[in-house]
Motif scaffolding. Structure first.
Motif, PDB file in Angstrom:
ATOM      1  N   TYR A 134     -11.549  -7.224   1.847  1.00 19.11           N
ATOM      2  CA  TYR A 134     -11.510  -6.694   0.484  1.00 19.11           C
ATOM      3  C   TYR A 134     -11.870  -7.833  -0.467  1.00 19.11           C
ATOM      4  CZ  TYR A 134      -8.580  -2.863   2.317  1.00 19.11           C
ATOM      5  OH  TYR A 134      -8.093  -1.788   3.019  1.00 19.11           O
ATOM      6  N   GLY A 135     -12.662  -7.558  -1.494  1.00 18.91           N
ATOM      7  CA  GLY A 135     -13.001  -8.617  -2.444  1.00 18.91           C
ATOM      8  C   GLY A 135     -13.275  -8.077  -3.832  1.00 18.91           C
ATOM      9  N   THR A 136     -13.047  -8.949  -4.819  1.00 14.34           N
ATOM     10  CA  THR A 136     -13.281  -8.594  -6.233  1.00 14.34           C
ATOM     11  C   THR A 136     -14.615  -9.181  -6.676  1.00 14.34           C
ATOM     12  OG1 THR A 136     -10.900  -8.713  -6.680  1.00 14.34           O
ATOM     13  CG2 THR A 136     -12.377  -8.858  -8.577  1.00 14.34           C
ATOM     14  N   ARG A 181     -11.673   7.081   2.386  1.00 16.92           N
ATOM     15  CA  ARG A 181     -10.772   8.194   2.655  1.00 16.92           C
ATOM     16  C   ARG A 181     -11.419   9.454   2.076  1.00 16.92           C
ATOM     17  NH1 ARG A 181      -6.127   4.454   0.171  1.00 16.92           N
ATOM     18  NH2 ARG A 181      -5.423   3.456   2.072  1.00 16.92           N
ATOM     19  N   TYR A 189     -13.839   2.227  -4.518  1.00 14.61           N
ATOM     20  CA  TYR A 189     -14.325   0.966  -3.936  1.00 14.61           C
ATOM     21  C   TYR A 189     -15.836   1.056  -3.783  1.00 14.61           C
ATOM     22  CZ  TYR A 189      -9.641  -0.339  -2.092  1.00 14.61           C
ATOM     23  OH  TYR A 189      -8.318  -0.696  -1.943  1.00 14.61           O
ATOM     24  N   ARG A 229       0.211  -1.000   7.421  1.00 13.28           N
ATOM     25  CA  ARG A 229       0.572  -1.120   6.005  1.00 13.28           C
ATOM     26  C   ARG A 229       2.074  -1.392   5.841  1.00 13.28           C
ATOM     27  NH1 ARG A 229      -4.191   0.437   6.015  1.00 13.28           N
ATOM     28  NH2 ARG A 229      -5.532   0.397   4.175  1.00 13.28           N
ATOM     29  N   SER A 233     -13.239  -2.941  -6.378  1.00 14.92           N
ATOM     30  CA  SER A 233     -13.403  -3.925  -5.310  1.00 14.92           C
ATOM     31  C   SER A 233     -14.431  -3.464  -4.281  1.00 14.92           C
ATOM     32  CB  SER A 233     -12.074  -4.125  -4.583  1.00 14.92           C
ATOM     33  OG  SER A 233     -11.105  -4.641  -5.452  1.00 14.92           O
ATOM     34  N   GLU A 270     -12.203 -13.446  -5.634  1.00 14.87           N
ATOM     35  CA  GLU A 270     -11.203 -13.670  -4.586  1.00 14.87           C
ATOM     36  C   GLU A 270     -11.491 -12.649  -3.500  1.00 14.87           C
ATOM     37  OE1 GLU A 270      -8.702 -11.336  -3.570  1.00 14.87           O
ATOM     38  OE2 GLU A 270      -9.703  -9.929  -4.896  1.00 14.87           O
ATOM     39  N   SER A 310       0.861  -1.184   0.000  1.00 13.17           N
ATOM     40  CA  SER A 310       0.000   0.000   0.000  1.00 13.17           C
ATOM     41  C   SER A 310       0.898   1.235   0.000  1.00 13.17           C
ATOM     42  CB  SER A 310      -0.880  -0.036   1.256  1.00 13.17           C
ATOM     43  OG  SER A 310      -1.715   1.083   1.287  1.00 13.17           O
ATOM     44  N   GLU A 319      -6.243  -4.755  -8.819  1.00  9.14           N
ATOM     45  CA  GLU A 319      -5.246  -4.220  -7.881  1.00  9.14           C
ATOM     46  C   GLU A 319      -5.551  -4.846  -6.524  1.00  9.14           C
ATOM     47  OE1 GLU A 319      -5.247   0.101  -6.946  1.00  9.14           O
ATOM     48  OE2 GLU A 319      -4.338  -0.783  -5.165  1.00  9.14           O
ATOM     49  N   ILE A 320      -4.846  -5.928  -6.211  1.00 10.82           N
ATOM     50  CA  ILE A 320      -5.209  -6.718  -5.029  1.00 10.82           C
ATOM     51  C   ILE A 320      -3.967  -7.098  -4.219  1.00 10.82           C
ATOM     52  CG2 ILE A 320      -7.325  -7.633  -6.054  1.00 10.82           C
ATOM     53  CD1 ILE A 320      -5.850 -10.175  -6.772  1.00 10.82           C
ATOM     54  N   ASP A 321      -4.198  -7.542  -2.991  1.00 14.10           N
ATOM     55  CA  ASP A 321      -3.062  -7.853  -2.109  1.00 14.10           C
ATOM     56  C   ASP A 321      -2.476  -9.234  -2.439  1.00 14.10           C
ATOM     57  OD1 ASP A 321      -4.815  -9.685  -0.965  1.00 14.10           O
ATOM     58  OD2 ASP A 321      -4.041  -9.316   1.040  1.00 14.10           O
ATOM     59  N   ARG A 343     -13.410  -1.212   4.763  1.00  7.74           N
ATOM     60  CA  ARG A 343     -12.763  -0.060   5.403  1.00  7.74           C
ATOM     61  C   ARG A 343     -13.545   1.213   5.086  1.00  7.74           C
ATOM     62  NH1 ARG A 343     -10.429   3.383   2.009  1.00  7.74           N
ATOM     63  NH2 ARG A 343      -8.783   2.796   0.524  1.00  7.74           N
TER      64      ARG A 343
HETATM   65  P1  5GP Z   1      -6.096   0.270   0.648  1.00  7.02           P
HETATM   66  O1  5GP Z   1      -6.896   0.163   1.917  1.00  7.02           O
HETATM   67  O2  5GP Z   1      -4.745   0.928   0.893  1.00  7.02           O
HETATM   68  O3  5GP Z   1      -6.876   0.882  -0.473  1.00  7.02           O
HETATM   69  O4  5GP Z   1      -5.772  -1.216   0.184  1.00  7.02           O
HETATM   70  C1  5GP Z   1      -5.130  -2.098   1.033  1.00  7.02           C
HETATM   71  C2  5GP Z   1      -4.699  -3.335   0.277  1.00  7.02           C
HETATM   72  O5  5GP Z   1      -5.845  -4.051  -0.170  1.00  7.02           O
HETATM   73  C3  5GP Z   1      -3.874  -3.032  -0.993  1.00  7.02           C
HETATM   74  O6  5GP Z   1      -2.786  -3.943  -1.022  1.00  7.02           O
HETATM   75  C4  5GP Z   1      -4.833  -3.322  -2.121  1.00  7.02           C
HETATM   76  O7  5GP Z   1      -4.170  -3.745  -3.291  1.00  7.02           O
HETATM   77  C5  5GP Z   1      -5.637  -4.455  -1.509  1.00  7.02           C
HETATM   78  N1  5GP Z   1      -6.927  -4.674  -2.164  1.00  7.02           N
HETATM   79  C6  5GP Z   1      -7.770  -3.754  -2.703  1.00  7.02           C
HETATM   80  N2  5GP Z   1      -8.850  -4.357  -3.237  1.00  7.02           N
HETATM   81  C7  5GP Z   1      -8.673  -5.687  -3.055  1.00  7.02           C
HETATM   82  C8  5GP Z   1      -9.440  -6.850  -3.416  1.00  7.02           C
HETATM   83  O8  5GP Z   1     -10.498  -6.794  -4.021  1.00  7.02           O
HETATM   84  N3  5GP Z   1      -8.938  -8.056  -3.034  1.00  7.02           N
HETATM   85  C9  5GP Z   1      -7.765  -8.178  -2.358  1.00  7.02           C
HETATM   86  N4  5GP Z   1      -7.349  -9.419  -2.072  1.00  7.02           N
HETATM   87  N5  5GP Z   1      -7.007  -7.131  -2.013  1.00  7.02           N
HETATM   88  C10 5GP Z   1      -7.461  -5.895  -2.362  1.00  7.02           C
END
Ligand code: 5GP
Ligand code: ADP
Length: 207
Positions: A89-91, A52, A61, A156, A45, A80, A21, A109-111, A49
């Motif tokens: 977090y999910g797609t 922001r 999101y 993070r 996704s 996933e 992140s 863009e996923i973890d 959370r």
């Molecule tokens: P942030 O809260 O900083 O936007 O995201 C935190 C982490 O969650 C980042 O590594 C981002 O890539 C990941 N992330 C965002 N959307 C998804 C998702 O749909 N699935 C997964 N597995 N990770 C996600």
């Protein structure tokens, strides 16, 4: 590492982008989508959370509560999903399938955990890791973004160390130091050297 250049206009597919992140994934992907609006679509996704400042529901999101997320997860709504820094977090699966059916490339863009799930379910997906030039630069970017609390930044950074240790699992590693260079490398990884050179020539010709 064998180059796995994939994106062709007549055929859609999946491209996974992972990295700590604050490394600049969103910035890089926005550039790519602006440059090739007909070829790529950034998957939106669902997260539990809080938004922001500047984030809009349905754009960065879909912001759902945990109960709604859990129900959707149990109903098989997600391609996933993962828990990251105390949030889910999910797609959404349907969105991805529809976009691929239209012949476009979906950018996820996923973890790391999500990327590993996709490696199992879609082994043909191109997987790219975005790395910072150093952990100190990563921390500076997270702070300068002014979007996360100290607690969120600490979580993070702790997660970043785990993600960095797994970068060898990916097809490409791109260091996001100079932004323009990183965008060019991303284009090369996805579209191939020839396309990138054409686009570099045309943009240098027009500016
Ligand atoms: P942030 O809260 O900083 O936007 O995201 C935190 C982490 O969650 C980042 O590594 C981002 O890539 C990941 N992330 C965002 N959307 C998804 C998702 O749909 N699935 C997964 N597995 N990770 C996600
Ligand atoms: P991520 O999506 O990986 O969490 P962001 O795209 O939100 O990261 O970028 C985090 C911060 O770093 C933003 O303030 C962004 O403007 C900045 N940033 C991104 N890439 C670079 C770069 N190459 N050089 C300097 N700052 C950058």
């Amino acid at each position: 590492m064998t180059p796995k250049t994939v994106a062709k206009v007549d055929k859609g597919g999946l491209i996974v982008i992972t990295g700590p992140s604050g490394v600049g994934k969103g910035t890089l992907l926005n550039r790519l989508c602006q440059r090739y609006p007909d070829l790529f679509r950034l998957s939106v996704s669902v997260t539990t959370r809080s938004p922001r400042p500047q984030e809009v529901d349905g754009r960065e999101y879909f912001f759902w509560d945990r109960q709604k997320f859990e129900q959707a997860r149990q109903a098989g709504f997600f391609l996933e999903w993962a828990e990251y820094a105390d949030n889910l977090y999910g797609t959404p699966k349907q969105q991805v399938e529809d976009t691929i059916a239209q012949g476009k490339w979906v950018l996820l863009e996923i973890d790391l955990e999500g990327a590993r799930q996709i490696a199992q379910t879609f082994p043909e997906a191109l997987r790219i890791f975005i790395a910072p030039p150093s952990m100190a630069v990563l921390e500076e970017r997270l702070r300068k973004r002014l979007t996360d609390s100290e607690e969120a930044i600490a979580k993070r950074l702790a997660h970043a160390a785990i993600e960095m240790a797994a970068m060898d699992e990916f097809d490409y590693v791109i260091v996001n130091d100079d932004l323009e260079e990183a965008v060019a490398e991303l284009e090369t990884a996805i579209l191939g050297e020839e396309t990138w050179q054409k686009s570099a020539n045309s943009s240098s010709g027009s500016s």
